[in-house]
Design a protein around this motif. Structure first.
Motif, short mmCIF file in Angstrom:
data_model
loop_
_atom_site.label_atom_id
_atom_site.label_comp_id
_atom_site.label_asym_id
_atom_site.label_seq_id
_atom_site.Cartn_x
_atom_site.Cartn_y
_atom_site.Cartn_z
N PHE A 184 0.83 -1.21 0.00
CA PHE A 184 0.00 0.00 0.00
C PHE A 184 0.87 1.27 0.00
O PHE A 184 0.60 2.23 -0.73
N LEU B 51 4.43 9.87 -7.76
CA LEU B 51 5.15 9.96 -9.04
C LEU B 51 4.19 10.37 -10.16
O LEU B 51 4.51 11.22 -10.99
N ASP C 216 3.90 1.48 -1.15
CA ASP C 216 4.50 1.56 -2.49
C ASP C 216 3.51 2.20 -3.45
O ASP C 216 3.89 3.01 -4.30
N MET C 217 2.23 1.87 -3.31
CA MET C 217 1.21 2.48 -4.15
C MET C 217 1.18 3.99 -3.92
O MET C 217 1.07 4.77 -4.87
N VAL D 227 -8.98 5.95 -7.02
CA VAL D 227 -8.09 4.83 -6.68
C VAL D 227 -8.02 4.66 -5.16
O VAL D 227 -8.12 3.55 -4.64
N LEU E 2 3.56 14.03 -10.52
CA LEU E 2 4.71 14.90 -10.76
C LEU E 2 4.50 15.79 -11.98
O LEU E 2 4.84 16.98 -11.97
N ARG F 120 3.65 5.90 -3.06
CA ARG F 120 4.81 6.48 -3.75
C ARG F 120 4.55 6.57 -5.25
O ARG F 120 4.90 7.56 -5.90
N GLY F 121 3.92 5.54 -5.80
CA GLY F 121 3.60 5.54 -7.23
C GLY F 121 2.60 6.65 -7.56
O GLY F 121 2.70 7.30 -8.60
N LEU F 122 1.65 6.88 -6.67
CA LEU F 122 0.67 7.95 -6.88
C LEU F 122 1.36 9.31 -6.82
O LEU F 122 1.00 10.24 -7.55
N ARG G 25 -8.32 11.24 -10.58
CA ARG G 25 -8.09 9.80 -10.70
C ARG G 25 -7.66 9.22 -9.35
O ARG G 25 -8.14 8.18 -8.92
N ASP H 156 0.03 1.71 -10.00
CA ASP H 156 0.69 2.73 -9.17
C ASP H 156 1.65 2.07 -8.19
O ASP H 156 2.74 2.57 -7.94
N MET H 157 1.23 0.93 -7.65
CA MET H 157 2.11 0.19 -6.74
C MET H 157 3.38 -0.24 -7.48
O MET H 157 4.49 -0.15 -6.94
N ARG I 129 4.81 1.30 -9.96
CA ARG I 129 5.68 2.49 -10.11
C ARG I 129 6.40 2.80 -8.80
O ARG I 129 7.57 3.14 -8.79
N GLY I 130 5.67 2.64 -7.69
CA GLY I 130 6.28 2.88 -6.38
C GLY I 130 7.39 1.87 -6.09
O GLY I 130 8.42 2.21 -5.53
#
Lengths: 204, 204
Positions: free
Chosen positions: A164, A173, A166-167, A187, A176, A169-171, A183, B166-167, B169-170
């Motif tokens: 979660f 990114l 990690d998700m 999510v 950016l 962090r991806g969000l 969106r 997204d996870m 990418r994280g």
């Protein structure tokens, strides 16, 4: 002269403000000029501080950027400790997920991203960034476990929380380059439900 | 002279190799020197190509970096189309999740990250990167839906897949500074199970 009769701020305060301006300019400079272009002189100019004053605070580029990395880490920790999601049950999980994800889409995470990318090719920066990033990662994980009321003794719960984050962090990114908030909200709503079930099912 | 008797590669091939070296050097240069320090001359020197030859291929810095961004995008698309996870049921979900996450931890994603961070403060680079990134995002989403056999007509399924990507990418970001593969493997295993349930429960 007593402090009360001064018209300009005390020397110590001015020194602190100068230091602060230099640290903020250092992060911005790294983003624009990369490591190679971010000398103490360039940062000083950007901060509107004389080269001499800058070198008084930070004799070398390593000193300057180590301090900048530490300050961003410090501020991220403070942000994390200030979280106070309300509600109970599913509503609380949603609030926790929203607040944690918000940490990854704010200006401090953006600054951290710049530092990571620079650290990935600059060993002098990399060592310090890696240590601090790993500390913040552990703090964030601990806070998420606490706020979600998760039981890490249960197999799989640790990895549920990690994935979660990690998700998150991806969000961060994904945010950016464009405003990804619409969106992201959808999510977050869906993943709060999934997290609630995953922790509920595994944890109780 | 027929092609069979040549000792050096045909002119066209040499030209293509030069172009390729310049594009690779451009991405590496951006990482080290930032946008401000990444001129055509600096990139040419790094690629071991004369300045004149470099300018023949790319008259301006914008031409060079637009081409670099497009090539990284092209290569990421090709990587995506080459995915071929095996297995059925839960094993297949695990294979799909693993292969998709692997895309985010490879060298191409690392190159893309450098471009994003530079694009976040450099508008000339930003516009092109944003368009291509959004195209790759859609392609990846479509491929994930297809490989997971998910039904997007079911409410929530779209957001389940988005959050999972997204996870990914994280996880890619977490791998930037340290080798995160052991932790990542455990997270992937756990979230493949959760994804399987979420898609199964929502989708059938």
């Amino acid at each position: 002269m007593s402090p009360g009769t001064r018209t300009s701020p005390p020397k110590q305060d001015r020194s602190r403000a100068t230091r602060q301006r230099l640290l903020e300019a250092a992060v911005a400079c790294l983003a624009e000029h990369g490591w190679a272009g971010s000398t103490v002189s360039v940062v000083a100019e950007r901060a509107g501080v004389s080269r001499g004053a800058a070198q008084h605070h930070f004799p070398t580029r390593e000193d300057l950027f180590t301090a900048a990395v530490e300050q961003v880490a410090e501020q991220r920790s403070a942000e994390l400790r200030a979280l106070a999601p309300a509600g109970e049950g599913t509503a609380r999980t949603h609030a926790v997920v929203t607040e944690l994800v918000d940490l990854y889409t704010g200006p401090l995470f953006r600054a951290a991203l710049q530092l990571w990318v620079a650290a990935s090719y600059e060993p002098q920066l990399g060592a310090r960034v890696t240590v601090l990033e790993s500390r913040i990662g552990r703090e964030t994980h601990r806070m998420a476990v606490e706020l979600l009321g998760a039981d890490e003794a249960v197999p799989g719960v640790r990895e549920v929380i990690q994935g979660f984050l990690d998700m998150g962090r991806g969000l961060g990114l994904a945010n950016l380059l464009t405003d990804d908030s619409a969106r992201r909200e959808r999510v977050v709503a869906q993943w709060a439900r999934i997290l609630d079930e995953a922790l509920g099912a595994d944890g109780g």
